[in-house]
Design a protein around this motif. Structure first.
Motif, short mmCIF file in Angstrom:
data_model
loop_
_atom_site.label_atom_id
_atom_site.label_comp_id
_atom_site.label_asym_id
_atom_site.label_seq_id
_atom_site.Cartn_x
_atom_site.Cartn_y
_atom_site.Cartn_z
N TRP A 1 36.85 41.80 55.36
CA TRP A 1 36.04 42.79 54.64
C TRP A 1 34.66 42.23 54.30
O TRP A 1 33.91 42.85 53.58
N ASN A 2 34.32 41.04 54.81
CA ASN A 2 32.98 40.47 54.64
C ASN A 2 32.21 40.67 55.95
O ASN A 2 31.86 41.78 56.29
N GLY A 3 32.02 39.58 56.69
CA GLY A 3 31.31 39.70 57.97
C GLY A 3 32.05 40.54 58.99
O GLY A 3 31.44 41.11 59.91
N GLY A 4 33.39 40.64 58.85
CA GLY A 4 34.17 41.43 59.80
C GLY A 4 33.82 42.90 59.77
O GLY A 4 34.00 43.62 60.76
N MET A 5 33.32 43.38 58.62
CA MET A 5 32.93 44.79 58.48
C MET A 5 31.46 44.91 58.11
O MET A 5 31.03 45.94 57.58
N ALA A 6 30.67 43.90 58.41
CA ALA A 6 29.27 43.85 57.96
C ALA A 6 28.44 45.00 58.51
O ALA A 6 27.49 45.45 57.86
N LYS A 7 28.77 45.48 59.70
CA LYS A 7 27.96 46.54 60.32
C LYS A 7 28.62 47.91 60.22
O LYS A 7 28.26 48.84 60.92
N TRP A 8 29.61 48.03 59.33
CA TRP A 8 30.20 49.33 59.03
C TRP A 8 29.29 50.05 58.03
O TRP A 8 28.46 49.44 57.36
N ASN A 9 29.48 51.36 57.91
CA ASN A 9 28.89 52.08 56.79
C ASN A 9 29.80 51.92 55.57
O ASN A 9 31.03 52.01 55.71
N THR A 10 29.20 51.67 54.43
CA THR A 10 29.96 51.26 53.25
C THR A 10 29.58 52.08 52.02
O THR A 10 28.40 52.33 51.78
N ILE A 11 30.59 52.47 51.27
CA ILE A 11 30.40 53.13 49.98
C ILE A 11 31.26 52.39 48.95
O ILE A 11 32.44 52.13 49.20
N PHE A 12 30.67 52.05 47.81
CA PHE A 12 31.39 51.40 46.73
C PHE A 12 31.62 52.40 45.59
O PHE A 12 30.69 53.10 45.18
N VAL A 13 32.85 52.44 45.09
CA VAL A 13 33.20 53.33 43.98
C VAL A 13 33.95 52.51 42.93
O VAL A 13 34.85 51.74 43.27
N GLU A 14 33.60 52.68 41.68
CA GLU A 14 34.29 51.94 40.62
C GLU A 14 35.72 52.47 40.45
O GLU A 14 35.95 53.68 40.43
N VAL A 15 36.67 51.55 40.35
CA VAL A 15 38.06 51.89 40.03
C VAL A 15 38.47 51.04 38.82
O VAL A 15 37.91 49.97 38.58
N PRO A 16 39.45 51.51 38.02
CA PRO A 16 39.81 50.77 36.80
C PRO A 16 40.54 49.47 37.11
O PRO A 16 41.24 49.35 38.13
N VAL A 17 40.39 48.49 36.24
CA VAL A 17 41.01 47.19 36.43
C VAL A 17 42.52 47.29 36.47
O VAL A 17 43.21 46.44 37.05
N GLU A 18 43.08 48.35 35.89
CA GLU A 18 44.54 48.52 35.88
C GLU A 18 45.11 48.71 37.29
O GLU A 18 46.31 48.56 37.50
N THR A 19 44.24 49.03 38.27
CA THR A 19 44.72 49.20 39.65
C THR A 19 44.78 47.87 40.40
O THR A 19 45.19 47.84 41.55
N PHE A 20 44.36 46.79 39.74
CA PHE A 20 44.31 45.47 40.39
C PHE A 20 45.25 44.52 39.67
O PHE A 20 45.00 44.09 38.56
N ASN A 21 46.37 44.20 40.32
CA ASN A 21 47.40 43.38 39.68
C ASN A 21 47.95 42.33 40.64
O ASN A 21 49.14 42.32 40.98
N PRO A 22 47.10 41.42 41.11
CA PRO A 22 47.55 40.42 42.09
C PRO A 22 48.48 39.39 41.48
O PRO A 22 48.43 39.13 40.27
N VAL A 23 49.32 38.81 42.31
CA VAL A 23 50.21 37.72 41.88
C VAL A 23 49.79 36.46 42.62
O VAL A 23 50.14 36.26 43.79
N LYS A 24 49.00 35.63 41.96
CA LYS A 24 48.53 34.39 42.57
C LYS A 24 49.44 33.21 42.21
O LYS A 24 49.60 32.28 42.99
N THR A 25 50.02 33.24 40.99
CA THR A 25 50.97 32.21 40.58
C THR A 25 52.24 32.90 40.10
O THR A 25 52.22 34.08 39.74
N VAL A 26 53.33 32.16 40.07
CA VAL A 26 54.60 32.74 39.65
C VAL A 26 54.51 33.29 38.23
O VAL A 26 55.15 34.29 37.89
N SER A 27 53.64 32.69 37.40
CA SER A 27 53.50 33.16 36.02
C SER A 27 52.85 34.52 35.92
O SER A 27 53.01 35.22 34.91
N ASP A 28 52.14 34.94 36.97
CA ASP A 28 51.55 36.28 36.96
C ASP A 28 52.63 37.36 36.91
O ASP A 28 52.37 38.48 36.47
N LEU A 29 53.84 37.04 37.36
CA LEU A 29 54.95 38.00 37.30
C LEU A 29 55.36 38.30 35.86
O LEU A 29 56.10 39.26 35.61
N LEU A 30 54.90 37.48 34.92
CA LEU A 30 55.22 37.69 33.50
C LEU A 30 54.20 38.58 32.80
O LEU A 30 54.39 38.94 31.64
#
Length: 512
Positions: free
Chosen positions: A476-505
């Protein structure tokens, strides 16, 4: 570069051209090319904010239109769970309950995530399974100290005679414990897709997985299929692909000579997630939702995520319809000057492509800028989470466009560039909806829209020896650099990554 016959055979086996390997070595000698960020994309300047009325309108638009489109969800899922359990591996290697107290060990590491792990271990979705297995494998479990039990539990979670969770693909680690079952990230992605990617009673998903892991995912699907299809009332078509070996890249030593293994063979490495542009290019669907494997929510929090996915897709379809109308008008010819002005304003003000030039070939220029793959990307307010950010970037031809840029691409030794980077208000959670077909219904060749200069050189090791590795331009960086792009704000509640096992808590991963 003089390659031996053995080298050439090895290169050909990977279906890579020798001159491509030479070009890659040239990139190492050239070094990383830093991007030229002119401004951070912010609300009103590259990132749009959708109010509740417009959000409802876009959701309704998508709901009414989606039956007329082919849709698929694309999930990069080749990541192993080993990084997720890194702190536990360190604990397993270094903590001796006969010599130390757990409290002392945690104080010495200063690892707040690890402390949270032990403070709330009973809330982990796999705790009961680990406890049962620990007691089966260690008959003395109930008689040893609390600290020694923690050591046994961690060993049970990690090691082959226990749950062996760190050896799984991250998508198959237990993420959420419900009343009657435990769900993996893989299962949660299916439930999510059922709510916005379903067409005619079928939801299509495509997972890119590591070679050797496909059977594990297929086994998981057989285990959960009845439950998931009964719960959603729809059928699923699930496809898999691997990162193609021809996207691997050569590694070099400090003198920019090809790095060789102990048996003298050339050493190639996977080209990073940017290589998945090849997998994306193989899809035949019109509309593609892209989301990382570890970014899921529990069922009770799903509706908010689904609504914002539909909102992004509605924005995509509306924008796409306008672009297709403009392209059809331009191709018919004799476009009135006021219509050309309207199209030019759209390119500048909605697609944020600035410094429109080539006035002598103005119509051809507009066609070229409009006739490209389109993506609408959700952006989250920056709250300290890692990840690339949205910027306005000037290319070598002086044209400015919206791009997702990683920190490593920014020249932080340039005070002006560093200052601009600090002004970023949002980051990229990888919440993307794409249109991969043109106004005639033909698929774009996505390779044509990659900026190869956004490849990235990283320092790595092999067999204890240092090397330089080349990662292809990020998907989604240089791989899509020549695409047409639109950015829209979404709430932080939609982003819940699990990078460490403790994130499951975290609360977002604890079903109510």
């Amino acid at each position: 570069m003089n390659f031996s016959e053995k080298d050439i055979l090895q290169i050909e086996e990977k279906r890579i051209a020798t001159n491509e390997v030479e070009e890659q070595i040239g990139i190492f000698k050239r070094g990383n090319i830093k991007v030229n960020i002119t401004e951070a994309a912010t609300i009103g300047n590259g990132i749009s904010q959708v109010d509740s009325a417009e959000k409802r309108e876009l959701i309704d638009y998508y709901n009414e239109a989606r039956e007329n489109h082919s849709i698929i969800k694309f999930v990069p899922a080749s990541g192993a769970a080993s990084r997720m359990f890194k702190a536990l591996h360190n604990f397993n290697d270094n903590f001796n309950p006969e010599k130390h107290e757990l409290r002392e060990y945690l104080d010495s590491t200063g690892d707040s995530d690890l402390r949270r792990f032990f403070n709330h271990i009973e809330q982990l979705p796999f705790y009961e399974h680990a406890l049962k297995k620990a007691k089966e494998n260690h008959s003395e479990y109930d008689d040893i100290s609390h600290d020694a039990r923690y050591k046994v539990l961690v060993k049970t979670i990690l090691e082959p005679d226990g749950l062996y969770l760190s050896n799984l693909p991250k998508g198959l680690v237990p993420f959420h414990k419900y009343q009657l079952h435990i769900a993996t990230a893989f299962e949660e992605h299916l439930l999510e897709a059922a709510n916005y990617a379903e067409v005619d009673g079928v939801a299509k998903l495509h997972f890119t997985v590591a070679q050797g892991d496909r059977e594990k995912f297929e086994n998981e699907w057989r285990e959960i299929r009845e439950r998931v299809e009964e719960k959603t009332g729809i059928k699923f078509e699930i496809g898999y692909s691997y990162q193609d070996p021809k996207t691997d890249t050569i590694a070099v030593d400090k003198d920019f000579e090809p790095f060789r293994t102990e048996d003298g063979e050339l050493f190639f490495r996977p080209g990073g997630h940017g290589a998945l542009i090849e997998n994306l290019n193989q899809l035949d669907e019109e509309i593609v939702f892209i989301k990382n494997i570890d970014n899921v929510v529990t069922e009770d929090a799903l509706q908010n995520v689904v609504d914002h996915k539909k909102m992004l897709a509605g924005k995509l379809l509306k924008t796409r319809q306008k672009i297709h109308g403009y392209l059809e008008a331009l191709e018919k010819g004799n476009v009135p000057s006021d219509k050309l002005d309207e199209i030019q304003d759209f390119v500048k003000e909605e697609l944020y492509i600035r410094n429109v030039s080539n006035q002598d070939l103005f119509v051809e220029y507009l066609k070229d800028k409009l006739n490209r793959p389109l993506r609408v990307c959700g952006m989250v307010k920056n709250e300290g989470e890692p990840g690339g950010g949205p910027f306005l970037v000037k290319d070598k031809n002086g044209e400015i466009s919206l791009q997702i840029i990683e920190g490593a691409q920014i020249d932080d030794e340039n005070p002006e560039q560093a200052r601009t980077a600090r002004e970023a208000t949002h980051f990229n959670p990888v919440d993307i909806v794409c249109s991969l077909k043109d106004h005639k219904g033909e698929s774009y060749d996505l390779h044509e829209y990659v900026d190869e200069e956004m490849s990235f050189i990283a320092d790595k090791t092999k067999d204890g020896k240092p090397l330089k590795a080349l990662e292809r331009p990020g998907l989604w960086n240089g791989g899509m650099a020549k695409w047409n792009t639109i950015f829209v704000e979404v709430p932080v509640e939609t982003f819940n990554p699990v990078k460490t096992v403790s994130d499951l808590l975290k609360e977002s991963h604890q079903p109510r």
